[in-house]
Scaffold this active site. Structure first.
Site: not given
Ligand code: BGC
Length: 372
Positions: A100, A125, A199, A272, A337
């Site tokens: 982000r 992304h 990803h 996350d 990631e």
């Protein structure tokens, strides 16, 4: 002499038998008629990786379990068009900026750039048509000790609002030691920001389709970057010790993922978050280990990046039907990631995401598979 020649011939044969091979094939076409190609890397230890030109995407990754049974361990679709119709970055190469950027804005040398906001108030992304939705070119394919494919993409100056023409390559290679190596490289014509990553959604149970809650995860990270309610880092680098983010020793993913006393778990609906990988960024060092106890499959990941986003598929809601018409549900996969930290263009003290003309960007990821 004769024995020598025979031995040499035998050694030659062995070398040949053990070589990893790369095979090029079609992978259907998109609704607009664009042909998609794939390259399958196969080694002599039973592993294979299929990479397609749409999004330089790792479309399948076949890995043997502890009894030698082979399964695909990454989520995705059977056809290329589905990657565009129901995109969720399955296996994709993400760019220009993975993760982000707050409010879709950043400044570079006094100029403010505005990007699309495609994730609530933020940019995610790479925007509406990021690198995952672009057609990459196959530059070269080779077999040998490593089976290898090099893909490239040229992102035009101003694409999705980012400055500078960016020339990008993604090199996937597979060797007989069950190491899949992925290297992103880039150069730019103007100062810009970037964060290229892969990803992949890993489910090491393969077609057995267990969720990942029983996976044992180790993250070589003493600190992580807490986020606000929109998943933008607050700027803090917080010690994981004593929190549900402490994976310095192996923990089951599911053990603490529902601990809503932790505000960070509430914000992420689970994990996350960006973990700060121990050791010096720029050198390849261990970042994560994932073990699926039933199949015995183990994945160890080494990275050069400063951070790794650990995401447990929290937004998979059962409405996406992947390979073999299997519904993907929350907690069905682990994404790891590697990259710079989220929103780094807006945090002067985070590792830089800036690339200047004349500099080379490199992000190397090694995924090593074994069984336990
Ligand atoms: C993000 C998640 C997002 C997922 C799929 C991850 O990198 O951190 O919040 O839902 O990608 O877009």
């Amino acid at each position: 002499m004769r024995t020598l020649i025979a031995t040499a011939a035998l050694l030659g044969l062995c070398a040949q038998a053990q070589a990893a091979t790369a095979t090029r094939s079609g992978f259907g076409q998109l609704a607009d008629g664009t042909k998609v190609e794939a390259v399958t890397l196969t080694n002599s230890a039973g592993m294979s990786a299929k990479i397609m030109t749409l999004g330089a995407t790792l479309q399948s990754l076949v890995v043997p379990d502890k009894s030698g049974h082979k399964d695909d361990v990454v989520l995705g679709y059977d056809t290329a068009q589905e990657y565009l119709s129901r995109p969720d970055y399955f296996g994709a190469s993400v760019g220009r900026y993975a993760n982000r950027i707050a409010k879709g804005k950043f400044a570079l040398d006094g100029k403010t750039y505005t990007l699309v906001t495609n994730d609530g108030p933020n940019h995610l992304h790479g925007g509406t048509k990021g690198f995952d939705k672009r057609m990459w070119k196959i530059d070269s394919v080779s077999s040998g000790t490593d089976a290898k494919v090099v893909l490239s993409y040229v992102s035009a100056d101003g694409e999705e609002g980012y400055p500078g023409e960016l020339k990008v390559t993604a090199t996937y290679s597979l060797n007989d030691q069950n190491e899949l190596k992925l290297e992103y490289r880039a150069t730019t014509s103007k100062p810009t920001v970037l964060n290229l990553t892969n990803h992949s959604y890993f489910n090491l149970s393969g077609n057995d389709a267990r969720d990942v809650m029983g996976n044992m995860v180790t993250l070589h990270a003493a600190r992580f970057t807490p986020v606000d309610a929109t998943l933008i880092p607050t700027g803090e680098r917080k010690a994981v010790s004593g929190t549900v983010f402490d994976f310095q020793t192996a923990h089951r993913v599911g053990d603490r993922i529902r601990d809503a006393r932790d505000q960070q778990i509430r914000f992420g609906r689970g994990y996350d978050h960006n973990f700060i990988v121990d050791g010096a960024a720029g050198t390849l060092r261990p970042a994560a280990r994932v073990e699926e106890p039933v199949s015995g499959r183990v994945m160890e990941m080494s990275v050069t990046a400063p951070g790794v986003q650990f995401y447990t598929g929290n937004f998979l809601d059962g409405t996406y039907f992947g390979k073999g018409q299997r519904a993907y549900r929350q907690g069905d996969a682990i994404c790891l990631e590697p990259g710079v930290f989220p929103d780094s263009p807006n945090h002067a003290d985070f590792p830089t995401s800036r690339l200047n003309p004349g500099q080379s960007y490199v992000n190397t990821i090694v995924y090593k598979f074994s069984t336990h």
